[in-house]
Design a protein around this motif. Structure first.
Motif, PDB file in Angstrom:
ATOM      1  N   ASP A  18      22.059  44.146  36.771  1.00  0.00           N
ATOM      2  CA  ASP A  18      23.408  44.210  37.326  1.00  0.00           C
ATOM      3  C   ASP A  18      24.146  42.887  37.117  1.00  0.00           C
ATOM      4  OD1 ASP A  18      22.930  46.757  38.057  1.00  0.00           O
ATOM      5  OD2 ASP A  18      23.249  46.464  40.212  1.00  0.00           O
ATOM      6  N   ASN A  19      23.397  41.784  37.214  1.00  0.00           N
ATOM      7  CA  ASN A  19      24.025  40.475  37.022  1.00  0.00           C
ATOM      8  C   ASN A  19      24.568  40.298  35.624  1.00  0.00           C
ATOM      9  OD1 ASN A  19      24.595  38.655  38.943  1.00  0.00           O
ATOM     10  ND2 ASN A  19      22.482  37.876  39.138  1.00  0.00           N
ATOM     11  N   LYS A  20      23.737  40.697  34.667  1.00  0.00           N
ATOM     12  CA  LYS A  20      24.157  40.600  33.261  1.00  0.00           C
ATOM     13  C   LYS A  20      25.336  41.550  33.023  1.00  0.00           C
ATOM     14  CE  LYS A  20      23.303  40.467  28.538  1.00  0.00           C
ATOM     15  NZ  LYS A  20      24.597  41.025  28.146  1.00  0.00           N
ATOM     16  N   ALA A  21      25.289  42.734  33.624  1.00  0.00           N
ATOM     17  CA  ALA A  21      26.366  43.710  33.444  1.00  0.00           C
ATOM     18  C   ALA A  21      27.686  43.181  34.006  1.00  0.00           C
ATOM     19  CB  ALA A  21      25.998  45.031  34.118  1.00  0.00           C
ATOM     20  N   ARG A  22      27.589  42.497  35.139  1.00  0.00           N
ATOM     21  CA  ARG A  22      28.791  41.919  35.761  1.00  0.00           C
ATOM     22  C   ARG A  22      29.405  40.865  34.837  1.00  0.00           C
ATOM     23  NH1 ARG A  22      31.453  39.292  40.034  1.00  0.00           N
ATOM     24  NH2 ARG A  22      31.161  40.831  41.651  1.00  0.00           N
ATOM     25  N   ASN A  73      38.308  56.891  35.900  1.00  0.00           N
ATOM     26  CA  ASN A  73      38.501  57.757  37.065  1.00  0.00           C
ATOM     27  C   ASN A  73      37.723  57.280  38.286  1.00  0.00           C
ATOM     28  OD1 ASN A  73      40.075  59.906  37.970  1.00  0.00           O
ATOM     29  ND2 ASN A  73      38.353  61.313  37.993  1.00  0.00           N
ATOM     30  N   GLY A  74      38.480  56.711  39.210  1.00  0.00           N
ATOM     31  CA  GLY A  74      37.918  56.375  40.509  1.00  0.00           C
ATOM     32  C   GLY A  74      36.862  55.284  40.466  1.00  0.00           C
ATOM     33  N   TYR A  75      36.880  54.434  39.464  1.00  0.00           N
ATOM     34  CA  TYR A  75      35.901  53.338  39.406  1.00  0.00           C
ATOM     35  C   TYR A  75      36.257  52.246  40.413  1.00  0.00           C
ATOM     36  CZ  TYR A  75      33.245  54.601  35.200  1.00  0.00           C
ATOM     37  OH  TYR A  75      32.404  55.204  34.308  1.00  0.00           O
ATOM     38  N   ASP A  76      35.222  51.611  40.935  1.00  0.00           N
ATOM     39  CA  ASP A  76      35.398  50.302  41.543  1.00  0.00           C
ATOM     40  C   ASP A  76      34.436  49.374  40.795  1.00  0.00           C
ATOM     41  OD1 ASP A  76      32.868  50.838  42.533  1.00  0.00           O
ATOM     42  OD2 ASP A  76      33.518  51.102  44.601  1.00  0.00           O
ATOM     43  N   LEU A  77      34.444  48.099  41.177  1.00  0.00           N
ATOM     44  CA  LEU A  77      33.634  47.156  40.395  1.00  0.00           C
ATOM     45  C   LEU A  77      32.157  47.517  40.438  1.00  0.00           C
ATOM     46  CD1 LEU A  77      33.586  44.650  38.615  1.00  0.00           C
ATOM     47  CD2 LEU A  77      33.344  43.265  40.688  1.00  0.00           C
ATOM     48  N   ASP A  78      31.674  47.941  41.606  1.00  0.00           N
ATOM     49  CA  ASP A  78      30.240  48.259  41.724  1.00  0.00           C
ATOM     50  C   ASP A  78      29.851  49.392  40.783  1.00  0.00           C
ATOM     51  OD1 ASP A  78      29.835  46.302  43.550  1.00  0.00           O
ATOM     52  OD2 ASP A  78      29.931  47.613  45.314  1.00  0.00           O
ATOM     53  N   LEU A  79      30.684  50.421  40.728  1.00  0.00           N
ATOM     54  CA  LEU A  79      30.376  51.544  39.835  1.00  0.00           C
ATOM     55  C   LEU A  79      30.433  51.083  38.377  1.00  0.00           C
ATOM     56  CD1 LEU A  79      29.714  54.539  39.462  1.00  0.00           C
ATOM     57  CD2 LEU A  79      32.182  55.011  39.494  1.00  0.00           C
ATOM     58  N   ALA A  80      31.414  50.241  38.064  1.00  0.00           N
ATOM     59  CA  ALA A  80      31.531  49.735  36.690  1.00  0.00           C
ATOM     60  C   ALA A  80      30.281  48.932  36.317  1.00  0.00           C
ATOM     61  CB  ALA A  80      32.785  48.880  36.545  1.00  0.00           C
ATOM     62  N   ILE A  81      29.829  48.094  37.242  1.00  0.00           N
ATOM     63  CA  ILE A  81      28.624  47.295  36.979  1.00  0.00           C
ATOM     64  C   ILE A  81      27.421  48.216  36.783  1.00  0.00           C
ATOM     65  CG2 ILE A  81      26.966  45.683  38.032  1.00  0.00           C
ATOM     66  CD1 ILE A  81      29.410  44.269  39.324  1.00  0.00           C
ATOM     67  N   ALA A  82      27.298  49.194  37.670  1.00  0.00           N
ATOM     68  CA  ALA A  82      26.144  50.096  37.588  1.00  0.00           C
ATOM     69  C   ALA A  82      26.139  50.857  36.263  1.00  0.00           C
ATOM     70  CB  ALA A  82      26.169  51.076  38.761  1.00  0.00           C
ATOM     71  N   ARG A  83      27.301  51.324  35.862  1.00  0.00           N
ATOM     72  CA  ARG A  83      27.367  52.130  34.626  1.00  0.00           C
ATOM     73  C   ARG A  83      27.228  51.246  33.386  1.00  0.00           C
ATOM     74  NH1 ARG A  83      28.091  57.455  34.139  1.00  0.00           N
ATOM     75  NH2 ARG A  83      29.698  57.224  32.539  1.00  0.00           N
ATOM     76  N   ARG A  84      27.707  50.018  33.469  1.00  0.00           N
ATOM     77  CA  ARG A  84      27.518  49.080  32.357  1.00  0.00           C
ATOM     78  C   ARG A  84      26.040  48.700  32.269  1.00  0.00           C
ATOM     79  NH1 ARG A  84      28.403  47.992  27.486  1.00  0.00           N
ATOM     80  NH2 ARG A  84      27.882  45.876  26.919  1.00  0.00           N
ATOM     81  N   ALA A  85      25.411  48.494  33.414  1.00  0.00           N
ATOM     82  CA  ALA A  85      23.986  48.121  33.426  1.00  0.00           C
ATOM     83  C   ALA A  85      23.138  49.206  32.772  1.00  0.00           C
ATOM     84  CB  ALA A  85      23.519  47.869  34.860  1.00  0.00           C
ATOM     85  N   ARG A 108      36.880  39.486  39.452  1.00  0.00           N
ATOM     86  CA  ARG A 108      35.931  38.427  39.090  1.00  0.00           C
ATOM     87  C   ARG A 108      35.616  37.558  40.294  1.00  0.00           C
ATOM     88  NH1 ARG A 108      38.718  35.565  35.266  1.00  0.00           N
ATOM     89  NH2 ARG A 108      37.877  36.528  33.397  1.00  0.00           N
ATOM     90  N   ASN A 109      36.623  37.307  41.131  1.00  0.00           N
ATOM     91  CA  ASN A 109      36.444  36.396  42.268  1.00  0.00           C
ATOM     92  C   ASN A 109      36.167  37.099  43.580  1.00  0.00           C
ATOM     93  OD1 ASN A 109      36.899  34.040  40.682  1.00  0.00           O
ATOM     94  ND2 ASN A 109      39.063  34.576  40.621  1.00  0.00           N
ATOM     95  N   GLY A 110      36.019  38.415  43.517  1.00  0.00           N
ATOM     96  CA  GLY A 110      35.704  39.160  44.735  1.00  0.00           C
ATOM     97  C   GLY A 110      36.814  39.118  45.777  1.00  0.00           C
ATOM     98  N   VAL A 111      38.045  39.036  45.309  1.00  0.00           N
ATOM     99  CA  VAL A 111      39.185  39.004  46.235  1.00  0.00           C
ATOM    100  C   VAL A 111      39.556  40.443  46.594  1.00  0.00           C
ATOM    101  CG1 VAL A 111      41.604  38.314  46.457  1.00  0.00           C
ATOM    102  CG2 VAL A 111      40.007  36.880  45.171  1.00  0.00           C
ATOM    103  N   PRO A 112      39.812  40.714  47.883  1.00  0.00           N
ATOM    104  CA  PRO A 112      40.177  42.092  48.263  1.00  0.00           C
ATOM    105  C   PRO A 112      41.426  42.564  47.524  1.00  0.00           C
ATOM    106  CG  PRO A 112      39.838  40.710  50.209  1.00  0.00           C
ATOM    107  CD  PRO A 112      39.756  39.802  49.018  1.00  0.00           C
ATOM    108  N   LEU A 113      41.451  43.852  47.239  1.00  0.00           N
ATOM    109  CA  LEU A 113      42.569  44.406  46.472  1.00  0.00           C
ATOM    110  C   LEU A 113      43.649  44.925  47.406  1.00  0.00           C
ATOM    111  CD1 LEU A 113      40.597  46.398  43.746  1.00  0.00           C
ATOM    112  CD2 LEU A 113      41.368  43.999  43.732  1.00  0.00           C
ATOM    113  N   THR A 114      44.890  44.868  46.899  1.00  0.00           N
ATOM    114  CA  THR A 114      46.019  45.444  47.627  1.00  0.00           C
ATOM    115  C   THR A 114      46.169  46.905  47.209  1.00  0.00           C
ATOM    116  OG1 THR A 114      47.085  43.284  47.560  1.00  0.00           O
ATOM    117  CG2 THR A 114      48.502  45.177  48.058  1.00  0.00           C
ATOM    118  N   ASP A 115      46.477  47.755  48.190  1.00  0.00           N
ATOM    119  CA  ASP A 115      46.687  49.182  47.925  1.00  0.00           C
ATOM    120  C   ASP A 115      48.176  49.445  47.726  1.00  0.00           C
ATOM    121  OD1 ASP A 115      44.761  51.059  47.642  1.00  0.00           O
ATOM    122  OD2 ASP A 115      44.329  51.217  49.795  1.00  0.00           O
TER     123      ASP A 115
END
Ligand code: 8OZ
Length: 367
Positions: free
Chosen positions: A3-7, A302-314, A338-345
């Protein structure tokens, strides 16, 4: 990979075909309905896209290849010189910020209304089957109209409209094009047996129903090198009129994807699930099996967040990830992720129509 490498990998340069990306975060095409009545974009969109140029790739909002291709008021076009000049402002602004941008070529087919069509004619479709749902005209929301079936001898004209749009995208300074063969618009209406009841060489068998998409791709490759051309598919989406799925999604899109392999396209961009909605798949549909058929790069959407992107890239299931709605209110989405800053909706009211408000007035993080 871990996951680290994928990130790390998601935020590192990548190559999709001939497109060199500074990172693997793609801005998905987002209809924002702020073009003029003549389908022009300009300074407003130049600012908007330039603000988002840190995306590895911007796929610009779906853009009508012809007046006949229009299904919504205030969406942009790319069939006139004036429209090309407007897009040139956009591509120059994105390039000045070091970004890359492709044009998504769009024909809505049946998902339209006479008021949006040349001389008030009926919209065109593979078959005269009406969609469900409403669309947006200058008079507000109206039910989509009954389409008429295209004559076989009209189809070369549609392919020619794609070619003109591809040439115009080049003149407008885009880095490439994406053929919109998704979301139940014209090309997807040809692909699905629920919307295509034709008896000519464009209907019936899977080979015939997937023919128009292949002809369009082949034709635009006369204008662009394959490494600068992507394609978007949405095998499992029912958007644009609750369009029924094809009766054999795996066989139909599997065939199409295998055929597309002969073109060596830059990428396949897939809406995983229902566009803008659920990622769950109906029984018997496995998009990873379809993805594995494709020999080139793959953009998941579709409906990705960073965690899902990392998991699927991994798991090596994506080469890049497309984020849509998060790019509306977070112009510097890449830096925030990249910096883990909360996103605005972004509130829904800002999605479509209006001017600067809700488009270009979202602040970036303080440096
Ligand atoms: C939202 C509103 C209107 C059009 C698509 C081009 O779904 C669209 C679209 C999205 O592909």
């Amino acid at each position: 990979m871990t996951d680290n490498k994928a990130r790390t990998d998601l935020f590192s340069p990548a190559r999709l075909g001939a497109l060199d990306l500074s990172n693997r975060i793609v801005m998905a095409p987002l209809t924002r309905s702020r073009a003029t009545d003549d389908g022009l974009v300009g300074d407003l969109q130049a600012t908007y896209y330039a603000q988002r140029a840190s995306a590895g790739l911007i796929i610009a909002e779906a853009t009508n290849i012809s007046m006949q291709g229009r299904g919504y008021a205030l969406t942009p076009g790319i069939w006139t010189d004036e429209q090309v000049a407007g897009w040139k402002k956009v591509t120059d602004a994105v390039h000045a910020e070091g970004g890359k941008i492709v044009s998504q070529l769009w024909h809505v087919g049946r998902y339209s209304h006479n008021d949006l069509q040349p001389n008030g004619q009926a919209p065109v479709a593979p078959s005269a089957i009406k969609a469900e749902g409403d669309t947006y005209t200058n008079d507000g929301m109206v039910p989509v109209a009954m389409p008429r079936a295209l004559e076989t001898d009209e189809i070369p004209g549609i392919v020619a409209d794609y070619v003109r749009a591809a040439e115009n995208a080049k003149r407008a300074g885009f880095d490439g094009i994406e053929v919109h063969s998704a979301n139940c618009y014209l090309l997807d209406q040809f692909i699905r047996d629920s919307t295509n009841k034709r008896t000519d060489r464009y209907g019936g068998s899977i080979e015939n129903r997937t023919r128009l998409t292949q002809e369009v791709v082949e034709a635009v490759l006369g204008v662009w090198d394959a490494g600068s051309v992507g394609i978007r598919l949405s095998p499992a989406s029912t958007s644009a009129g609750n369009t029924p799925l094809d009766s054999d999604v795996m066989a139909t899109y599997g065939h199409l994807i295998r055929q597309l392999n002969r073109f060596n396209l830059a990428y396949l961009h897939t809406v995983e699930g229902v566009t803008g909605g659920a990622r769950q798949m109906p029984e018997g549909i496995d998009l990873d099996v379809l993805r594995a058929e494709f020999k080139g790069a793959y953009i998941g959407n579709n409906g990705y967040d960073l965690d899902l992107a990392i998991a699927r890239r991994a798991e090596s299931k994506i080469n890049a990830v497309a984020f849509g709605r998060p790019f509306i209110a977070n112009p510097d989405l890449v830096e925030r992720l990249r910096n883990g800053v909360p996103l605005t909706d972004a509130p829904r009211e800002t999605y479509y129509g209006g001017g600067e408000a809700g488009l270009t007035d979202w602040p970036k993080l303080a440096a």
